[in-house]
Scaffold this motif. Structure first.
Motif, short mmCIF file in Angstrom:
data_model
loop_
_atom_site.label_atom_id
_atom_site.label_comp_id
_atom_site.label_asym_id
_atom_site.label_seq_id
_atom_site.Cartn_x
_atom_site.Cartn_y
_atom_site.Cartn_z
N SER A 1 0.81 -1.21 0.11
CA SER A 1 0.32 0.27 0.17
C SER A 1 1.04 1.16 -0.10
O SER A 1 0.64 2.79 -0.25
N ALA A 2 2.04 0.96 1.01
CA ALA A 2 2.73 2.77 1.02
C ALA A 2 3.26 3.01 -0.90
O ALA A 2 3.94 3.59 -0.71
N ILE A 3 4.08 0.92 -1.06
CA ILE A 3 4.11 1.80 -2.20
C ILE A 3 3.41 2.68 -3.64
O ILE A 3 4.01 3.17 -4.39
N CYS A 4 2.41 1.67 -3.59
CA CYS A 4 1.55 2.30 -4.09
C CYS A 4 1.36 4.02 -4.21
O CYS A 4 1.10 4.60 -4.85
N GLU A 5 1.50 4.28 -2.52
CA GLU A 5 0.67 5.52 -1.67
C GLU A 5 2.03 6.94 -2.83
O GLU A 5 1.81 7.50 -3.44
N TRP A 6 3.33 6.53 -2.47
CA TRP A 6 4.31 6.66 -3.04
C TRP A 6 4.34 6.92 -5.09
O TRP A 6 4.35 8.28 -5.34
N THR A 7 4.15 5.97 -5.48
CA THR A 7 3.57 6.01 -7.03
C THR A 7 2.34 7.41 -7.19
O THR A 7 2.99 8.16 -8.20
N VAL A 8 1.64 7.41 -6.81
CA VAL A 8 0.56 8.12 -6.92
C VAL A 8 0.26 9.43 -6.51
O VAL A 8 0.23 10.36 -7.37
N ALA A 9 1.28 9.77 -5.12
CA ALA A 9 1.83 10.75 -5.26
C ALA A 9 2.91 11.93 -6.01
O ALA A 9 2.01 12.94 -6.60
N PHE A 10 3.53 11.04 -6.14
CA PHE A 10 5.05 11.61 -7.16
C PHE A 10 3.96 11.68 -8.50
O PHE A 10 4.57 11.94 -9.93
N GLY A 11 3.49 10.53 -8.96
CA GLY A 11 2.35 10.54 -10.40
C GLY A 11 1.77 12.43 -10.10
O GLY A 11 2.40 12.18 -11.71
N PHE A 12 1.34 12.47 -9.60
CA PHE A 12 0.83 13.95 -9.45
C PHE A 12 1.78 15.28 -9.42
O PHE A 12 1.69 15.66 -10.34
N ILE A 13 2.70 14.72 -9.02
CA ILE A 13 4.16 15.82 -8.63
C ILE A 13 4.20 15.59 -10.54
O ILE A 13 4.93 16.75 -11.34
N PHE A 14 4.79 15.31 -10.72
CA PHE A 14 4.89 14.69 -12.65
C PHE A 14 3.37 15.15 -13.23
O PHE A 14 4.64 15.73 -15.01
N PHE A 15 2.62 14.47 -13.41
CA PHE A 15 1.90 15.29 -14.25
C PHE A 15 1.74 17.22 -13.99
O PHE A 15 1.91 17.77 -15.39
N PHE A 16 1.38 17.85 -13.30
CA PHE A 16 1.48 19.15 -12.64
C PHE A 16 3.23 19.42 -13.43
O PHE A 16 3.51 20.63 -14.32
N LEU A 17 3.83 18.92 -13.87
CA LEU A 17 5.41 19.22 -14.14
C LEU A 17 4.98 19.36 -15.78
O LEU A 17 5.09 20.54 -16.36
N THR A 18 3.70 18.65 -15.84
CA THR A 18 3.80 18.81 -17.68
C THR A 18 2.78 20.08 -18.16
O THR A 18 2.81 20.31 -19.16
N PHE A 19 2.93 20.42 -17.31
CA PHE A 19 1.87 22.21 -17.06
C PHE A 19 2.53 23.14 -16.72
O PHE A 19 2.29 23.93 -17.18
N ILE A 20 3.62 23.19 -17.01
CA ILE A 20 4.68 24.82 -17.39
C ILE A 20 4.80 24.55 -18.65
O ILE A 20 4.83 26.03 -18.41
N ARG A 21 5.31 23.91 -19.55
CA ARG A 21 4.90 24.74 -20.91
C ARG A 21 3.59 25.03 -21.53
O ARG A 21 3.96 26.51 -21.69
N ASP A 22 2.89 25.11 -20.97
CA ASP A 22 1.22 25.43 -21.35
C ASP A 22 1.25 26.48 -20.40
O ASP A 22 0.89 27.93 -21.04
N PHE A 23 1.79 26.63 -19.65
CA PHE A 23 1.83 28.28 -18.52
C PHE A 23 2.44 29.23 -19.19
O PHE A 23 2.25 30.54 -18.56
N GLN A 24 3.86 28.45 -19.80
CA GLN A 24 4.37 29.80 -20.34
C GLN A 24 3.81 30.38 -21.50
O GLN A 24 4.18 31.65 -22.16
#
Length: 224
Positions: free
Chosen positions: A201-224
């Motif tokens: 469960s903890a491995i999956c939790e970290w996976t989801v959490a950093f999934g969110f982080i990497f997803f928002f990372l893709t917003f940077i170019r859009d926001f430019q």
């Protein structure tokens, strides 16, 4: 619209860097203090006891605020793009924003009510945060595809959808295995009862959490 002007890309960049720092600093502090085992604790486990609880609560609340700002700017950006392209219904954009804001509220609950202090409230906050987050990034991935090729590249859309799928897949066992744990504790060691459930469960939790982080990372170019 000022939010669409060059330079606003610092908002998702700040969200990503701040949230990453919140997880890492809390983890390192908790491990060095001997409060958790180094091998895959729950994210909440690393922010339960002082001094890491203060760091975790403060930084995650700031992350929630940055998340609200990022999602609202994303909403305004899509509304502006939609004026000329009409690639998505405005109601869908509003619904996505509301789901995202629910996730941020869940983050605030997680940061404010520690795991051992008020476990039921903490667990509800975590469920809302992760569940709403998964729905939000999935909706945003779909909206991204609808905005192609004028406002997005298919490469970025594929990355977003891949992150969404991985997060969705990880979210299910995270909930299922966590529900099988019969005790509330943070100092897990291999061989204990329910340790396997906790570990997966903890491995999956970290996976989801950093999934969110990497997803928002893709917003940077859009926001430019």
């Amino acid at each position: 619209m000022r939010c669409c002007m060059p330079g606003v890309a610092f908002v998702p960049a700040l969200l990503v860097s701040w949230s990453s720092a919140a997880f890492i600093i809390s983890y390192v502090t908790a491990v060095l203090a001997g409060h958790v085992e180094p091998l895959v604790p729950y994210i909440s486990d690393t922010g339960t006891k002082p001094p890491e609880s203060g760091i975790f609560g403060f930084m995650i609340n700031i992350s929630a605020l940055l998340g609200v700002i990022t999602m609202y700017i994303r909403y305004l950006l899509i509304e502006k793009q939609n004026e000329s392209s009409h690639f998505v219904r405005s109601s869908c954009n509003i619904f996505s924003l509301c789901i995202g804001l629910m996730g941020c509220i869940g983050m605030g609950i997680v940061a404010t009510f520690q795991e051992l202090s008020v476990p039921s409230v903490h667990d509800i906050g975590a469920l809302v945060a992760f569940g709403s987050g998964v729905v939000y990034i999935t909706l945003q991935s779909i909206i991204s595809y609808k905005s192609c090729p004028q406002w997005n590249t298919y490469f970025v859309c594929h990355i977003r959808m891949a992150i969404s799928v991985i997060s969705c897949i990880a979210f299910i066992p995270m909930i299922v295995f966590a529900s099988q744990i019969s005790m509330t504790k943070i100092d897990w060691t291999p061989g204990e009862k329910d340790y396997t459930y906790h570990f997966v469960s903890a491995i999956c939790e970290w996976t989801v959490a950093f999934g969110f982080i990497f997803f928002f990372l893709t917003f940077i170019r859009d926001f430019q």
